[in-house]
Design a protein around this motif. Structure first.
Motif, mmCIF file in Angstrom:
data_model
loop_
_atom_site.group_PDB
_atom_site.id
_atom_site.type_symbol
_atom_site.label_atom_id
_atom_site.label_comp_id
_atom_site.label_asym_id
_atom_site.label_seq_id
_atom_site.Cartn_x
_atom_site.Cartn_y
_atom_site.Cartn_z
ATOM 1 N N THR A 193 36.831 48.258 49.619
ATOM 2 C CA THR A 193 37.289 47.059 49.726
ATOM 3 C C THR A 193 38.813 47.084 48.876
ATOM 4 O OG1 THR A 193 36.449 46.695 47.458
ATOM 5 C CG2 THR A 193 35.193 45.955 49.218
ATOM 6 N N ARG A 699 39.240 38.280 42.545
ATOM 7 C CA ARG A 699 40.169 39.001 43.392
ATOM 8 C C ARG A 699 41.579 38.678 42.681
ATOM 9 N NH1 ARG A 699 36.584 41.958 45.763
ATOM 10 N NH2 ARG A 699 35.419 41.141 47.538
ATOM 11 N N GLU A 700 42.583 39.186 43.564
ATOM 12 C CA GLU A 700 43.652 39.300 42.909
ATOM 13 C C GLU A 700 44.253 37.879 42.331
ATOM 14 O OE1 GLU A 700 45.041 43.295 42.991
ATOM 15 O OE2 GLU A 700 46.391 41.582 42.824
#
Lengths: 853, 319
Positions: A193, A699-700
């Motif tokens: 991922t 996430r980012e």
């Protein structure tokens, strides 16, 4: 655990902050590993099992990827400090030889040359346990990612001292709400991922090539392994972005599983069905009387000063005692040493200023202060109702830190922190339902002067000593009655953490506190839990002054044993003495964490059981007001659960808990027997049980979670009585929140909460109190009714501009967007024959402006 | 109030008391709601019970006089009983004591009749039977039942261990009759004088009891909001004598300064303030349109916070 943006993201004995290293492991094994997994169970079996499997004739090779054993932190490029908003990522390909050393490193995914250089330099200092094939060490290649946290300025470049043993967390780290913060575990299973490098060519000794999807992100965490069944963390960036909390650190805790919704404008921390007085708040191990300014408007320590928040909903470690609810321990961060910095922030509630910087090479300081200006707009509002306002509600807090590196191994710190809340009004038109009139005042304050040394000893041992002294005051004026209390707590904590053997660590220490208390009061009896309202006017009062002193020593020790990889057994004991009850209490506590599947996707099973004692409050146990001879309250916490990584940055955890409560101090009416009109006994008991679930993703550009708690909290006041619902019982608590970065300057977030209504005691009419000219309520069974459910949507929008040397941002935090009239209790007519719900806060937009230098 | 119970062992009482003492006022009965104000007398109400000796000594007789009213003009039956040293200083403790006594078949002496006065005797051991530390809160509770019918000690009204049955035989709900408690505080030496209302003023001028004022109703005051009235408003006040404000040191050595308040009641209309401090007693009052053609009775009750009280009654005719 919390990290704030302005702090170093990374701390270690070697210093050099500001970066996060994410280990991305593919090694040269993935394809073979996939084949092996297809045929040879179990996936992620312990090494011995793998070896056994490998020994079978004809078996496919068993491949184990390398394991990080010595991390290395990159140095944030100074010239880029304050210029990056988003995380900068550099992915390297590491060639690891059969001894585990990094033989070569190349940049696979570049950001800029200065970050690349920092990453390559750090990579050379990494040490791994080599990959193995059928138990034999082999060379391999792995992709490895360094992420440089987006901060406004560089972190200290000289060795810094973490405020406590703690676990760094970063914006790009996989979320580990109940994290086992050990060095990266072996990662035999690989999955893709992470934005890692493309397929790495096989190393000479590697059996097969890895693919781009054969990547696992392992967060490289720092020194502190999880020694509790559950420790929840929230990163500093998350705290600022959670809608509905106005960026307040401690209020963000309310979004975690196990924390009930605080009754409106009370700011109470209700954890796993315990009363708010059962949960303690510490600042770097020093107890403070209150986490919030009045009304729960904001925390007494601004978010900008916090390095971390450790929140333990139960089954906490032996370092903590004298409480049977939860623990909130916040850590002040170190002042920055990379130049002078400042922060100025204003919103509708308060304004704050902070200045920090170095004082020479080894010394640094931080000074901060905050003042509310609620009084500016509330004073005219109150005056318009005919209320004389001598002091409108106002709060202050201030902090100062002076930190000095005594040696490379020892840092000393002197910290001051304190807070003050005041309100004073004059009622010339009293409420006719209880015509107490005249001057009303409420003020509370505390301050602490805290001295701390932090020494790293040989063999990785760490010794922290903290001595603090302070004053807590509370002054309540109710017309001609009053309560004036001053106490001076002297607290000492000495904490030693050492490795006794390869897999055996020791945590031991002293936790002692002494109180000097002076008080004067003139009051009627304290209302019992759930006591129906009765007019205060003309009720007999008792007057007394007192002084008291209490020395409460405590000792603790815990062995942290790791009998095999991924299995951690924590057994400890705490011994406390309480002079008021003349008791020595021995509190054994055991916790177990087992990575049933370590590596990715990690599966951890966990559980614990412990005994917790909590002394009675002084007014309960100390004559002449209280009842001497009481025992300490006692609780047994039992919990068990699991943590399951579902995908990169996505984790599900669940935990069941049960609290058995005994010897609870219960108040009884004793108007003709005692000076206080009340007496206390240990006749109470109860239980709390339930389950907590947390699905968390990061996430980012995104973070969010869904937290759900199902619980039941019950009490009885005397043996033989049926259990009843406890005052703070909330059956369902659901929090769903998410925040997303739209770009470089915009962020949006939303939070929705659904909570079962609070229990309340309905009143079945009233009888007249002819001395007060009003009515006292007649109660139905205690807490036999509930308010309607609470639900609310909050939204938040942030915008931030980064300039050369400073940044400017504004935010809009809108609470209760759809203006739900959430019930916060019932109100009654003058004789309690009619009732209607009381609505909580309506839609509330808060706008803030923040500049950082 | 958030506090760590384990260690802030002196801080919590203040918070608990603050909540307990002010909670009712803050979260309140009746404020900011659509309820009729408690100052509006409807049905059967007892607005005050005066003791000739608010502070009595052991063995002394105390005469109690009640200010009762029934807006329907029904005859009231009064029931009187006492409770000594109830478990709590809250008035509900006397009712619980009565319930316990009735439940165990030992009802206390209960005097019923049409008189709104009664005399009680403070037991001679009312103080000596108590521990020294508890004597400062000693009182004799007098429980009073005011019923526009007949009091039935064998009946029940919800969990209340008695009933009030009207002329039709219907047992009334709790808000259709009244149960209340007057405390007679027991002291060895101390006394407390009832406050004295020196005068009542109407729009700043003295207002004699025999002077029935005449007013126009405020048509816009249809709700219970005084500030919504843009018509005829009047100011009234009960002024107490300077001696009524007592202060000193009581026999337990505690300093005291009395709080003195004026509470307003009326059979119709809206007060600007239902209660005022006696040092600043003025309050506006308006008649509502619904009172047109009626005579409204107003009561101004002065109370101190040691059980002393007195009252004045006035009347206004609404055009």
């Amino acid at each position: 655990m919390l990290r704030t943006a302005a702090e170093p993201r990374w701390r270690s004995t070697t210093g050099c902050g500001c970066a996060l290293a994410l280990l991305v492991v593919t090694c040269g094994v993935p394809r073979a590993a996939r084949a092996a997994r297809a045929e040879s169970p179990p996936e992620n079996a312990p090494p011995s099992a793998l070896a056994d499997g490998a020994a079978k004739p004809g078996a496919r090779p068993v491949l184990v990827p390398p394991k990080l054993v010595e991390k290395a932190e990159p140095t944030y490029p100074e010239e880029r400090a304050g210029k990056e908003i988003d995380t900068v990522t550099v992915v390297l390909e590491l060639s690891i030889d059969a001894t585990g050393k990094v033989a070569d490193a190349t940049v696979k995914s570049s950001s800029s040359s200065d970050f690349d250089a920092a990453a390559l330099e750090a990579a050379q200092r990494l040490v791994f346990a080599p990959a193995t094939r059928d138990g034999a060490a082999i060379a391999c290649k792995i992709p490895y990612r360094f992420s440089f946290a987006p901060i406004a300025a560089p972190a200290p470049s000289t060795p810094s001292t973490p405020s406590t043993p703690s676990t760094p967390s970063t914006p790009t780290a996989p979320l580990s709400p109940n994290v086992l913060a050990a060095p990266a575990a072996p990662a035999p299973a690989v999955a893709a991922t992470a934005p890692a490098a493309p397929a790495a060519p096989a190393a000479p000794a590697a059996p097969e090539e890895g693919g781009a999807d054969d990547v696992v992100d392992l967060e490289v965490k720092a020194e502190r392994p999880s020694r509790e069944v559950t420790r929840h963390e929230i990163s500093g960036e998350e705290i600022r972005r959670i809608p509905g909390t106005n960026g307040d650190a401690i209020r963000s805790v309310e979004n975690l599983p196990g924390v009930a919704r605080s009754p409106s404008v009370t700011g109470q921390l209700v954890v796993r069905g315990s009363g708010p007085y059962d949960t303690q708040v510490f600042v770097d191990g020093t107890w403070i009387p209150s986490a919030y300014h009045f009304g729960g408007i904001s925390s007494v320590i601004p978010s900008e000063l916090l390095e971390r928040i450790d929140f333990y909903p139960g089954n906490f470690g032996v370092e903590y005692g004298r409480g049977m609810g939860g623990i909130v321990d916040v850590g002040l961060r170190s002042p920055r040493k990379d130049g002078f910095h400042g922060l100025l922030q204003f919103d509708l509630l308060d304004g704050r200023l902070m200045v920090e910087g170095p004082l020479g090479a080894r010394t640094r300081f931080l000074v901060a202060a905050r003042r509310s200006w609620v009084d500016l707009w509330l004073k005219p509002v109150l005056q318009s109702t005919g209320t004389g306002v001598s002091t409108a509600p106002v709060y202050y807090d201030g902090q100062a830190i002076l930190e000095h590196d005594l040696t490379d191994q020892t840092t000393v710190r002197l910290a001051f922190f304190g807070a003050s809340d005041k309100l004073a009004v004059t009622l010339n038109a009293p409420d006719p339902t209880d015509p107490v009139a005249g001057d009303f005042g409420f003020s509370q304050s505390f301050w602490r002067l805290q001295a701390r040394s932090d020494t790293r000893l040989a063999g990785g041992a760490r010794w922290q000593n903290t001595l603090s002294y302070g004053t807590d005051t509370q002054d309540v004026q109710i017309a001609t009655d009053y309560v004036r209390i001053t106490q001076h707590p002297l607290q000492f904590r000495s904490d030693l953490r050492a490795r006794l053997a390869k897999r055996v660590n020791l945590v031991t220490g002293v936790d002692a506190v002494e109180f000097w208390v002076d008080g004067a009061l003139k009051v009627p009896p304290i209302p019992r839990e759930g006591e129906a309202p009765s007019p205060y006017f003309a009720r007999p009062t008792s007057s007394l002054t007192f002084t008291a002193r209490s020395f409460r020593p405590g000792l603790y020790a815990m062995l942290d044993v790791e009998p095999e990889d991924g299995l951690r057994l924590l057994s400890g004991v705490r011994v406390d003495h309480t002079p008021e009850t003349d008791e020595w209490n021995v509190s054994p506590r055991i916790a177990l964490r087992w990575d049933a599947h370590h590596g990715y996707p990690r599966t951890t099973l966990k559980g614990g059981i412990g005994v917790f004692y909590q002394p009675p409050q002084g007014f309960e146990s100390v004559a002449p007001y209280g009842t001497p001879g009481l025992s300490n309250n006692r609780a047994t916490h039992v919990s068990a659960g699991f943590e399951q990584e579902l995908a990169q940055g996505v984790e599900l955890s669940a935990e069941g808990f049960y609290k058995d409560l005994r010897n609870l101090v219960v108040q009884h009416d004793a108007a003709g027997q005692t000076a206080s009109g009340a007496s206390w006994s240990n006749s109470g008991s109860g239980r709390t049980f339930g389950g907590e679930f947390l699905l968390r993703a990061r996430r980012e550009r995104f973070f969010g979670w869904i937290a759900y708690t199902l619980s039941r909290s019950e009490r009885r006041d005397a043996p033989g009585e049926p259990l009843r619902v406890f005052q703070y019982d909330q059956t369902h608590i659901l929090t769903a929140l998410a925040s997303y970065k739209l770009g470089r300057v915009w962020e949006i977030g939303a939070r929705w909460r659904f909570v079962t209504g609070n229990p309340y005691t309905p009143y079945a009419g009233g009888i007249a109190d002819y001395d007060a000219g009003s009515y006292a309520a007649l109660s139905a069974p205690l807490y036999s009714a509930r308010d309607a459910a609470f639900h609310r949507l909050d939204l938040r929008v942030d915008k931030r501009w980064q300039f050369k040397d400073w940044s400017l941002g504004w935010y809009l935090d809108v609470q209760n967007v759809y203006n739900r009239r959430n019930p916060e209790g019932q109100q009654y007519n003058f004789n309690y024959s009619q009732s209607q719900p009381v609505a909580g806060l309506p839609i509330l937009p808060i706008v803030g402006l923040r500049g950082e230098l | 109030m958030s506090a760590a119970r384990h260690a802030a062992w002196a801080l919590v009482p203040a918070g608990a008391l603050l909540v307990g003492a002010l909670g009712a006022a803050a979260s309140c009965a009746g404020c900011g709601s659509d309820f009729d104000p408690g100052s509006r007398v409807a049905g059967t109400r007892v607005l005050a019970v005066q003791a000739d000796r608010p502070y009595a000594h052991p063995g002394e007789q105390v005469t109690l006089t009640a200010l009762g009213y029934d807006t329907q003009g029904r005859a009231l039956e009064w029931g009187w009983t006492t409770c000594l040293d109830p478990d709590s200083t809250a008035v509900t403790a006397c009712l619980l004591r009565l319930a316990d006594d009735l439940a165990r078949g030992a009802p206390p002496p209960f005097q019923a009749g049409s008189a709104s006065t009664a005399t009680v005797t403070v037991p001679t051991d009312a103080l000596s039977r108590l521990p020294e530390a508890a004597r400062g809160s000693a009182y004799l509770g007098v429980l009073i039942v005011t019923c526009p019918g007949h009091i039935d000690l064998t009946g029940k009204t919800g969990d209340v261990p008695l009933a009030c049955v009207d002329a039709s035989g219907r047992a009334l709900a709790l808000d259709e009759f009244e149960i209340g408690v007057k405390r007679v505080f027991v002291r060895a030496q101390d006394r407390n004088a009832n406050p004295v209302i020196a005068s009542v003023t109407w729009d700043g001028a003295p207002w004699a009891e025999s002077d029935v004022k005449e007013v126009s109703p405020c048509a816009s005051a249809t709700e219970n909001r005084y500030d919504r009235c843009d018509g005829e408003k009047h100011t009234l006040a009960a002024h107490v004598t300077a001696d009524s404000f007592e202060s000193g040191v009581d026999e337990t050595g505690a300093a005291f300064t009395e709080q003195l308040v004026i509470q307003h009641y009326a059979t119709e209309g809206i007060f600007e303030y239902d209660a005022r401090v006696a040092s600043s007693p003025e309050s506006g009052w308006v008649a509502r349109a619904g009172a047109s053609g009626k005579t409204v009775t107003l009561w101004l009750v002065a109370r101190d916070d040691r059980g002393g009280m007195s009252w004045a009654t006035r009347q206004v005719r609404v055009r």
